[in-house]
Design an enzyme around this catalytic site. Structure first.
Site, PDB file in Angstrom:
ATOM      1  N   ILE A 132     -12.196  -5.977   9.176  1.00  0.00           N
ATOM      2  CA  ILE A 132     -11.946  -4.573   8.869  1.00  0.00           C
ATOM      3  C   ILE A 132     -12.919  -4.097   7.807  1.00  0.00           C
ATOM      4  O   ILE A 132     -12.945  -4.635   6.703  1.00  0.00           O
ATOM      5  CB  ILE A 132     -10.507  -4.358   8.356  1.00  0.00           C
ATOM      6  N   GLY A 133     -13.717  -3.085   8.102  1.00  0.00           N
ATOM      7  CA  GLY A 133     -14.663  -2.510   7.146  1.00  0.00           C
ATOM      8  C   GLY A 133     -14.125  -1.215   6.572  1.00  0.00           C
ATOM      9  O   GLY A 133     -14.479  -0.127   7.038  1.00  0.00           O
ATOM     10  N   THR A 167     -12.392  -9.428   4.850  1.00  0.00           N
ATOM     11  CA  THR A 167     -11.871 -10.744   5.216  1.00  0.00           C
ATOM     12  C   THR A 167     -12.373 -11.171   6.593  1.00  0.00           C
ATOM     13  O   THR A 167     -12.284 -10.420   7.563  1.00  0.00           O
ATOM     14  CB  THR A 167     -10.336 -10.722   5.226  1.00  0.00           C
ATOM     15  N   GLU A 251      -0.659  -2.863   9.805  1.00  0.00           N
ATOM     16  CA  GLU A 251      -1.195  -3.754   8.769  1.00  0.00           C
ATOM     17  C   GLU A 251      -0.198  -4.026   7.656  1.00  0.00           C
ATOM     18  O   GLU A 251      -0.166  -5.111   7.087  1.00  0.00           O
ATOM     19  CB  GLU A 251      -2.475  -3.147   8.187  1.00  0.00           C
ATOM     20  N   ASN A 371       0.110  -1.216  -4.755  1.00  0.00           N
ATOM     21  CA  ASN A 371       1.498  -0.765  -4.759  1.00  0.00           C
ATOM     22  C   ASN A 371       1.641   0.667  -5.256  1.00  0.00           C
ATOM     23  O   ASN A 371       2.538   1.404  -4.824  1.00  0.00           O
ATOM     24  CB  ASN A 371       2.345  -1.726  -5.598  1.00  0.00           C
ATOM     25  N   GLU A 372       0.750   1.094  -6.150  1.00  0.00           N
ATOM     26  CA  GLU A 372       0.798   2.477  -6.629  1.00  0.00           C
ATOM     27  C   GLU A 372       0.504   3.455  -5.496  1.00  0.00           C
ATOM     28  O   GLU A 372       1.178   4.489  -5.362  1.00  0.00           O
ATOM     29  CB  GLU A 372      -0.198   2.668  -7.771  1.00  0.00           C
TER      30      GLU A 372
END
Length: 385
Positions: A132-133, A167, A251, A371-372
C-alpha cells in the site's frame, strides 16, 4: 451507524464450526511439521510465500472473490473465521495479507474488467502480493496532504514522489498508490486518484527501513518519474479519496486489529496451566480474555455489516482504536505479571514472544491511522461537532 448494529452475530456463527475445526486441524499439522513458529504480529512480519500457497490450496485466500475471478464466493463471516484462527495461532500470513484483505474487495468494487482479470486470480491463488502506497514523509497521519503526483500523458501516467512505511514492498508484485492527479496539495481530498502499479519497476526504488528488532518489512518507495500505462488508474480519476475511505473499513476492522499479540496470551495461559497461577495472574488472564472477547464481538459485527453490503467505517475505526490499545496493554500486562525475562534469540519460545511483543507495541496505535485520527472519524460519524 445503522439499526442493524443491534443484530450482533453469534460469537460462534451458525454453520461455521466445521470450517473452524478444519482450519485448526490444518494448523496443528503445520505445527507438527514445524513449518512455522508462532509469532506475534505475524500478519505484518510473517512473510512466507509457501505458507500462503498452502492456504490458497485449501481455498482460504480470495474467499469472498467470485468464482469467475478464481475465488470461492464465500462470505465475510467465513473469511473472518479462517483469519481469526490463523492470527490466534501466530501463523505467517503477511505475504498475502494486504492483497487478500483490501485489494481484492477494492479491485472488485472499482477495478476495470482488465484489472479484475489481471490481479484477482493471483490474489486467490496466493501468487500475487500487494503493498500500500499511502503514507509519505512529513505528512504524518494527514493522508490528504500527499505530494506524490501522477501526470496524465494520454496513454500513460508519469509518477513522481515518495511513499514511506510501505509494508512488504520488497516482496510485493504490485502496489496500490494514492497520488495527486489534479490541483494542488492545498486542495486536500479533491484531485486524488488511485493506481495499481506493478513492481519491480526500473524507475521505482525500494529502500528497506529496519525496525528496532532488526527486521526490514517496512520500506521507503521512491518514484523517479516512473511511467505506468493509462490502464493503471484504479476507479475514477479524482475519486481516490472516497475509494481509500472505503478500503480503510477493511483495513481497520479485521481480527488483526486485536489479535496481533494473542499468541503471547495463549502461550502465557498454557504456561500458567503447567506451572500454576497466582490469584493476581488469574485475574489478569481473565481480564485480558474478557477484553479480547468484547473486541471480537465488535469485529464480528463489522464482518456482518460487510456481508450486508454496508460500509461500517465508524465501527471499523472504533475496533481499530480499542483493539490497538488492547494489543499493547496485553503485552504490558503479561510482562508485569510474568516472571519471564523478554529475550530474543534464546531457547525459550515464551520469552521470544514477550520480547517481540514489547518491541512491536509502539506501532500498534500508529499503523492504519493514529488513534487520534480514528477518534475524529468516530466523533464525526456520531454527529459530534
Amino acid at each position: 451507524m445503522t439499526d442493524s448494529m443491534t443484530d450482533v452475530p453469534s460469537a460462534s456463527p451458525s454453520g461455521l464450526d466445521n470450517l473452524r475445526a478444519e482450519v485448526r486441524r490444518f494448523l496443528a499439522d503445520e505445527l507438527v511439521a514445524s513449518t512455522f513458529t508462532p509469532a506475534v504480529d505475524s500478519w505484518m512480519t510473517g512473510f512466507d510465500a509457501e505458507f500462503s500457497a498452502r492456504l490458497a490450496a485449501q481455498g482460504w485466500l480470495g474467499m469472498t472473490v467470485p468464482a469467475e475471478y478464481g475465488g470461492h464466493g464465500r462470505t465475510p463471516l467465513e473469511r473472518f473465521v479462517v483469519n481469526e484462527e490463523l492470527l490466534a495461532a501466530g501463523a505467517p500470513v503477511a505475504s498475502h495479507w494486504i492483497a487478500d484483505r483490501q485489494m481484492a474487495p477494492s479491485i472488485l468494487a472499482h477495478g476495470s474488467a482488465e484489472q479484475r482479470q489481471r490481479y484477482l486470480p493471483g490474489i486467490a491463488s496466493g501468487t500475487t502480493f500487494f503493498a500500500i502506497g499511502m503514507s509519505e514523509p512529513d505528512a504524518g497521519s494527514d493522508l490528504a496532504s500527499v505530494r506524490t503526483r501522477a501526470v496524465d500523458n494520454g496513454d500513460s501516467w508519469t509518477i513522481s514522489g515518495t511513499k514511506v512505511w510501505t509494508t512488504g514492498a520488497h516482496t510485493a508484485h504490485a502496489m496500490v498508490l494514492l497520488a495527486r492527479t489534479d490541483g494542488q496539495p492545498s486542495d486536500r481530498q479533491t484531485g486524488l486518484s488511485q493506481f495499481v502499479v506493478d513492481i519491480p519497476h526500473p524507475d521505482i526504488e525500494i529502500r528497506p527501513i529496519r525496525s528496532i528488532d532488526g527486521q526490514a518489512h517496512f520500506n521507503e518507495v521512491i518514484f523517479h518519474d516512473a511511467t505506468v500505462p493509462a490502464s493503471a488508474l484504479l476507479g475514477q480519476r479524482g475519486g481516490g479519496w472516497a475509494q481509500v475511505m472505503n478500503e480503510l473499513a477493511f483495513e481497520r476492522s479485521g481480527p488483526e486489529r486485536y489479535l496481533s499479540t494473542m499468541p503471547l496470551l495463549r502461550a502465557w495461559a498454557s504456561l500458567l496451566a503447567r506451572t500454576g497461577a497466582t490469584p493476581e495472574q488469574r485475574d489478569t488472564l481473565g481480564s485480558l480474555t474478557a477484553q479480547a472477547w468484547g473486541l471480537r464481538r465488535m469485529s464480528l459485527q463489522v464482518a456482518a455489516e460487510l456481508s450486508a453490503g454496508r460500509n461500517p467505517d465508524v465501527l471499523a475505526a472504533m475496533v481499530k482504536d480499542l483493539g490497538s490499545i488492547f494489543e499493547g496493554d496485553l503485552g504490558d500486562a503479561v510482562r508485569s505479571s510474568s516472571l519471564a525475562v523478554a529475550k530474543l534469540g534464546g531457547n525459550d519460545p515464551f520469552a521470544t514472544l514477550l520480547a517481540h511483543s514489547t518491541l512491536h507495541t509502539p506501532v500498534f496505535t500508529l499503523r492504519g491511522g493514529t488513534n487520534e485520527i480514528l477518534r475524529g472519524i468516530v466523533a464525526r460519524g456520531l454527529g459530534v461537532r
